[in-house]
Design an enzyme around this catalytic site. Structure first.
Site, PDB file in Angstrom:
ATOM      1  N   HIS A  62       0.928  -1.232  -0.224  1.00 23.49           N
ATOM      2  CA  HIS A  62      -0.163  -0.179   0.293  1.00 23.49           C
ATOM      3  C   HIS A  62       1.282   1.296   0.082  1.00 23.49           C
ATOM      4  O   HIS A  62       2.171   1.280   0.771  1.00 23.49           O
ATOM      5  CB  HIS A  62      -0.425   0.462   1.507  1.00 23.49           C
ATOM      6  CG  HIS A  62      -1.617  -1.410   1.274  1.00 23.49           C
ATOM      7  ND1 HIS A  62      -1.649  -1.819   2.511  1.00 23.49           N
ATOM      8  CD2 HIS A  62      -1.686  -1.659   0.303  1.00 23.49           C
ATOM      9  CE1 HIS A  62      -2.468  -2.609   2.629  1.00 23.49           C
ATOM     10  NE2 HIS A  62      -2.710  -3.296   1.188  1.00 23.49           N
ATOM     11  N   LYS A  72       5.005   6.344   7.482  1.00 21.96           N
ATOM     12  CA  LYS A  72       5.250   5.589   8.424  1.00 21.96           C
ATOM     13  C   LYS A  72       6.324   5.206   9.290  1.00 21.96           C
ATOM     14  O   LYS A  72       6.796   5.027   8.962  1.00 21.96           O
ATOM     15  CB  LYS A  72       4.197   5.096   8.283  1.00 21.96           C
ATOM     16  CG  LYS A  72       4.654   3.683   7.170  1.00 21.96           C
ATOM     17  CD  LYS A  72       3.469   3.030   6.650  1.00 21.96           C
ATOM     18  CE  LYS A  72       2.884   4.263   5.402  1.00 21.96           C
ATOM     19  NZ  LYS A  72       1.467   3.216   4.428  1.00 21.96           N
ATOM     20  N   TYR A 132       0.467   1.618  13.757  1.00 14.66           N
ATOM     21  CA  TYR A 132       1.701   2.467  12.607  1.00 14.66           C
ATOM     22  C   TYR A 132       0.709   3.783  13.540  1.00 14.66           C
ATOM     23  O   TYR A 132       0.460   3.948  13.772  1.00 14.66           O
ATOM     24  CB  TYR A 132       0.776   2.696  11.406  1.00 14.66           C
ATOM     25  CG  TYR A 132       1.014   1.150  10.351  1.00 14.66           C
ATOM     26  CD1 TYR A 132       0.775   1.839   9.333  1.00 14.66           C
ATOM     27  CD2 TYR A 132      -0.830   0.301  10.791  1.00 14.66           C
ATOM     28  CE1 TYR A 132       0.826  -0.157   8.716  1.00 14.66           C
ATOM     29  CE2 TYR A 132      -0.588  -0.197  10.473  1.00 14.66           C
ATOM     30  CZ  TYR A 132       0.572  -0.594   8.795  1.00 14.66           C
ATOM     31  OH  TYR A 132      -0.011  -1.982   8.605  1.00 14.66           O
ATOM     32  N   ASP A 168      -6.500  -6.542  -2.298  1.00 16.37           N
ATOM     33  CA  ASP A 168      -4.688  -6.119  -2.260  1.00 16.37           C
ATOM     34  C   ASP A 168      -4.439  -7.671  -3.388  1.00 16.37           C
ATOM     35  O   ASP A 168      -3.532  -7.407  -3.962  1.00 16.37           O
ATOM     36  CB  ASP A 168      -3.914  -7.058  -1.398  1.00 16.37           C
ATOM     37  CG  ASP A 168      -3.763  -5.957  -0.093  1.00 16.37           C
ATOM     38  OD1 ASP A 168      -4.523  -4.845  -0.623  1.00 16.37           O
ATOM     39  OD2 ASP A 168      -3.642  -6.808   1.057  1.00 16.37           O
TER      40      ASP A 168
END
Length: 175
Positions: A62, A72, A132, A168
């Protein structure tokens, strides 16, 4: 905290300084000043958690399209994952290169990913959680990904996925 540069430009492995005693352990997991001293300017704008029931659950790869890139910091406070960063920044010297890190509740580490680097992981244990710290807000219209098995990237996953989302599985291949 200790900051180790990796072979992918801007991807940094963060090793925590863990203090242990008879009560257990304590570690600072984020510090703006220490990050800045290491050359990483990072402002947390949201936090996310991914809970994964099954072993070999695959999530990713992603990222968000510019100008909405999401830097991140990823960690695994429960279980164990094989975490992958893929450089999709066309102007980067490490474009289309990937690197993996094993993160776990015992690894005392996290990974910093700059904007433009795709992220994915496969769980190596059931009941794994991924945490995250996000440096940008999620923008649904900018969210996208690339295929986990794209031959142009050539990731050598440690196992075949047992669980994946339709989204995905349906991401395009890089051209």
């Amino acid at each position: 905290m200790q900051f180790e540069r990796t072979r992918i430009d801007g991807v940094v492995l963060i090793r925590l300084d863990v203090k242990k005693d008879g009560r257990g352990a304590f570690a600072r997991t984020f510090c703006t000043n220490e990050m800045a001293a290491a050359g990483l300017r990072f402002v947390v704008v949201q936090t996310n958690i991914s809970r994964n029931i099954a072993r070999h659950t695959l999530r990713g790869l992603h990222y968000q399209r510019a100008p909405h890139g999401e830097p991140k910091i990823v960690s695994c406070p429960r279980g164990r994952i094989w975490d992958v960063a893929v450089d999709l920044r066309e102007d980067s010297p490490t474009y289309r290169q990937w690197q993996a890190f094993e993160l776990s509740q015992d690894s005392d580490s996290a990974v910093h990913l700059p904007a433009g680097v795709a992220h994915g992981f496969i769980t190596l244990e059931a009941d794994s959680e991924v945490h995250y710290l996000m440096g940008a807000a999620y923008v649904p219209g900018a969210a996208t990904g690339v295929r986990w098995d794209d031959p142009a990237i050539g990731i050598d996953w440690p196992a075949a996925p047992a669980v994946m989302s339709d989204a995905d599985q349906g991401y395009p291949l890089l051209l």
